[in-house]
Design a protein around this motif. Structure first.
Motif, PDB file in Angstrom:
ATOM      1  N   UNK A  47       0.830  -1.205   0.000  1.00  0.00           N
ATOM      2  CA  UNK A  47       0.000   0.000   0.000  1.00  0.00           C
ATOM      3  C   UNK A  47       0.865   1.256   0.000  1.00  0.00           C
ATOM      4  N   UNK A  48       0.448   2.247  -0.765  1.00  0.00           N
ATOM      5  CA  UNK A  48       1.184   3.500  -0.857  1.00  0.00           C
ATOM      6  C   UNK A  48       0.961   4.336   0.402  1.00  0.00           C
ATOM      7  N   UNK A  49       2.002   5.025   0.828  1.00  0.00           N
ATOM      8  CA  UNK A  49       1.916   5.919   1.979  1.00  0.00           C
ATOM      9  C   UNK A  49       2.334   7.310   1.528  1.00  0.00           C
ATOM     10  N   UNK A  50       1.435   8.265   1.687  1.00  0.00           N
ATOM     11  CA  UNK A  50       1.681   9.630   1.238  1.00  0.00           C
ATOM     12  C   UNK A  50       1.755  10.555   2.454  1.00  0.00           C
ATOM     13  N   UNK A  51       2.823  11.313   2.528  1.00  0.00           N
ATOM     14  CA  UNK A  51       2.993  12.232   3.650  1.00  0.00           C
ATOM     15  C   UNK A  51       1.951  13.343   3.576  1.00  0.00           C
ATOM     16  N   UNK A  52       1.293  13.652   4.698  1.00  0.00           N
ATOM     17  CA  UNK A  52       0.240  14.687   4.707  1.00  0.00           C
ATOM     18  C   UNK A  52       0.696  16.031   4.155  1.00  0.00           C
ATOM     19  N   UNK A  53       1.959  16.396   4.371  1.00  0.00           N
ATOM     20  CA  UNK A  53       2.441  17.709   3.919  1.00  0.00           C
ATOM     21  C   UNK A  53       2.454  17.816   2.396  1.00  0.00           C
ATOM     22  N   UNK A  54       2.522  16.669   1.708  1.00  0.00           N
ATOM     23  CA  UNK A  54       2.569  16.692   0.249  1.00  0.00           C
ATOM     24  C   UNK A  54       1.205  16.895  -0.382  1.00  0.00           C
ATOM     25  N   UNK A  55       0.150  16.594   0.367  1.00  0.00           N
ATOM     26  CA  UNK A  55      -1.196  16.659  -0.196  1.00  0.00           C
ATOM     27  C   UNK A  55      -1.528  18.065  -0.671  1.00  0.00           C
ATOM     28  N   UNK A  56      -1.232  19.045   0.151  1.00  0.00           N
ATOM     29  CA  UNK A  56      -1.494  20.436  -0.230  1.00  0.00           C
ATOM     30  C   UNK A  56      -0.397  20.975  -1.139  1.00  0.00           C
ATOM     31  N   UNK A  57       0.848  20.692  -0.799  1.00  0.00           N
ATOM     32  CA  UNK A  57       1.971  21.257  -1.556  1.00  0.00           C
ATOM     33  C   UNK A  57       1.972  20.791  -3.003  1.00  0.00           C
ATOM     34  N   UNK A  58       1.629  19.534  -3.245  1.00  0.00           N
ATOM     35  CA  UNK A  58       1.630  18.985  -4.603  1.00  0.00           C
ATOM     36  C   UNK A  58       0.250  18.941  -5.234  1.00  0.00           C
ATOM     37  N   UNK A  59      -0.679  19.645  -4.610  1.00  0.00           N
ATOM     38  CA  UNK A  59      -2.021  19.835  -5.162  1.00  0.00           C
ATOM     39  C   UNK A  59      -2.750  18.516  -5.435  1.00  0.00           C
ATOM     40  N   UNK A  60      -2.688  17.628  -4.461  1.00  0.00           N
ATOM     41  CA  UNK A  60      -3.423  16.362  -4.550  1.00  0.00           C
ATOM     42  C   UNK A  60      -4.823  16.575  -3.997  1.00  0.00           C
ATOM     43  N   UNK A  61      -5.617  17.350  -4.718  1.00  0.00           N
ATOM     44  CA  UNK A  61      -6.919  17.813  -4.240  1.00  0.00           C
ATOM     45  C   UNK A  61      -7.934  16.686  -4.076  1.00  0.00           C
ATOM     46  N   UNK A  62      -7.742  15.592  -4.815  1.00  0.00           N
ATOM     47  CA  UNK A  62      -8.712  14.488  -4.764  1.00  0.00           C
ATOM     48  C   UNK A  62      -8.385  13.462  -3.690  1.00  0.00           C
ATOM     49  N   UNK A  63      -7.260  13.604  -3.037  1.00  0.00           N
ATOM     50  CA  UNK A  63      -6.813  12.561  -2.116  1.00  0.00           C
ATOM     51  C   UNK A  63      -7.814  12.328  -0.991  1.00  0.00           C
ATOM     52  N   UNK A  64      -8.342  13.422  -0.435  1.00  0.00           N
ATOM     53  CA  UNK A  64      -9.296  13.295   0.675  1.00  0.00           C
ATOM     54  C   UNK A  64     -10.750  13.454   0.212  1.00  0.00           C
ATOM     55  N   UNK A  65     -10.974  13.736  -1.051  1.00  0.00           N
ATOM     56  CA  UNK A  65     -12.338  13.934  -1.524  1.00  0.00           C
ATOM     57  C   UNK A  65     -12.902  15.261  -1.052  1.00  0.00           C
ATOM     58  N   UNK A  66     -14.212  15.390  -1.055  1.00  0.00           N
ATOM     59  CA  UNK A  66     -14.844  16.619  -0.596  1.00  0.00           C
ATOM     60  C   UNK A  66     -14.923  17.671  -1.686  1.00  0.00           C
ATOM     61  N   UNK A  67     -15.311  18.909  -1.310  1.00  0.00           N
ATOM     62  CA  UNK A  67     -15.514  19.979  -2.295  1.00  0.00           C
ATOM     63  C   UNK A  67     -14.283  20.273  -3.150  1.00  0.00           C
TER      64      UNK A  67
END
Length: 275
Positions: A47-67
Motif C-alpha cells: 500500500x502506498x503511503x503519502x505524507x500529509x504535507x505533500x497533499x497540499x503542496x503537490x495539489x493532490x486535491x482528490x486525495x481526501x475527496x470533498x468539495x
C-alpha cells in the motif's frame, strides 16, 4: 448379533468422520482461479503511503475527496461516460509540452477513481525521462516501468496500491532510451499480461509531452483514447491545435482539458481558485 451391530455402528461413525481423499486435478481444473483470486492479487501489492504535507503542496486535491475534489470528480465522471459508451479501457493523458499539469491530473484522477468502489484502475507512468508521478506522490525506490517491461523486476514487486482498487506503476529513476522501450514488442506483451492478470476496468497512462520527443508517438497507438492537457495563460492556441492534430493521428481524442484556470468562480458551485 448385538456385537455385530455395535461393530457396524462403529464402522459407520469412523467412515463419517474420515476426511475424504482428494482426487487428482485435471489440467483444466489447475487453471481455474479460486473465488477471490482477483482480489487477492491486488491486495498482495504494498500500500502506498503519502505524507500529509505533500497533499497540499503537490495539489493532490482528490486525495481526501470533498468539495476541493469536485473539478477532478467531474472530469472523472465525464471520462467514465465516454469510456462506457465506447467500450474503451486504455486512456492516455498527454500535453503539448511539459508544465501543463498532466501528472498532477493523472494522480488526482487516480484518487477520484479510487472512490468508485466497483472499478479497478491501473495507473502507469510512461513518461520515463523523469520521476513524474513518483515525485508528486513523494515515493522513492530503485526501479522504473522500463525495468518492468525489460523483465528486471516483476510488476507486483514494483507497484504500489491505493485503497483496494487502484495500482500505481511509477518511475523512480529516469530511463535512457524510453522511445525504443515504448515502441517495443515487450511493452505490448507486458500490457497484455497486466490486463490478463489484474483485469483492470481502466488503465490510465501518464505519457510524455507530444512536442518534446517521439516517446508518445510510438506508444499512443496502443491506447483506446487520450486526454490532451493544456495550461491556461501558458499554452498557445496554435500549440493546442498542432498537438490535437498529432494526437488524432495516433488515437482517438477524448477531449481537451484546460488546466491551471485561475478564474472559474461559481463554475462548480464553490470558489476554488487555481487547480
Amino acid at each position: 448379533m448385538e456385537r455385530l451391530q455395535q461393530a457396524i455402528q462403529k464402522a459407520r461413525e469412523a467412515r463419517d468422520t474420515r476426511q475424504p481423499q482428494s482426487l487428482p486435478l485435471t489440467d483444466e481444473q489447475r487453471h481455474v482461479p479460486e473465488e477471490g483470486a482477483d482480489k487477492d492479487i491486488w491486495l498482495s501489492v504494498p500500500e502506498i503511503k503519502i505524507e500529509p504535507r505533500l497533499i497540499s503542496r503537490n495539489r493532490l486535491m482528490s486525495y481526501r475527496g470533498g468539495p476541493d475534489a469536485s473539478p477532478y470528480d467531474m472530469l472523472r465522471t465525464k471520462m467514465l461516460q465516454q469510456i462506457r459508451s465506447n467500450g474503451w479501457r486504455r486512456v492516455a493523458i498527454t500535453s503539448p509540452y511539459s508544465g501543463c499539469g498532466k501528472s498532477t491530473t493523472a494522480a488526482n484522477l487516480a484518487f477520484s477513481l479510487g472512490r468508485q468502489e466497483d472499478l479497478r484502475t491501473l495507473v502507469v507512468d510512461f513518461d520515463m525521462r523523469r520521476r513524474g508521478l513518483a515525485e508528486i506522490l513523494g515515493q522513492t525506490g530503485s526501479y522504473s516501468m522500463a525495468d518492468v517491461i525489460q523483465g528486471k523486476v516483476p510488476f507486483h514487486k514494483h507497484a504500489l496500491r491505493y485503497g483496494e482498487n487502484v495500482l500505481f506503476g511509477l518511475n523512480y529513476t529516469p530511463t535512457r532510451n524510453p522511445s525504443e522501450i515504448l515502441q517495443s514488442k515487450r511493452m505490448i506483451e507486458v500490457l497484455e499480461r497486466l490486463e490478463a492478470e489484474y483485469k483492470p476496468d481502466i488503465m490510465l497512462f501518464d505519457t510524455p509531452p507530444l512536442m518534446a520527443s517521439d516517446d508518445s508517438h510510438g506508444f499512443l497507438k496502443n491506447v483506446d483514447c487520450a486526454l490532451l492537457l493544456a495550461a491556461a495563460d501558458e499554452t498557445s492556441i496554435d500549440h493546442i491545435d498542432v498537438a490535437e492534430q498529432q494526437l488524432a493521428e495516433l488515437t482517438k481524442v477524448m477531449g481537451i482539458v484546460l488546466n491551471k484556470c485561475r478564474y472559474i468562480s461559481g463554475a462548480f458551485g464553490h470558489e476554488y481558485g487555481s487547480y
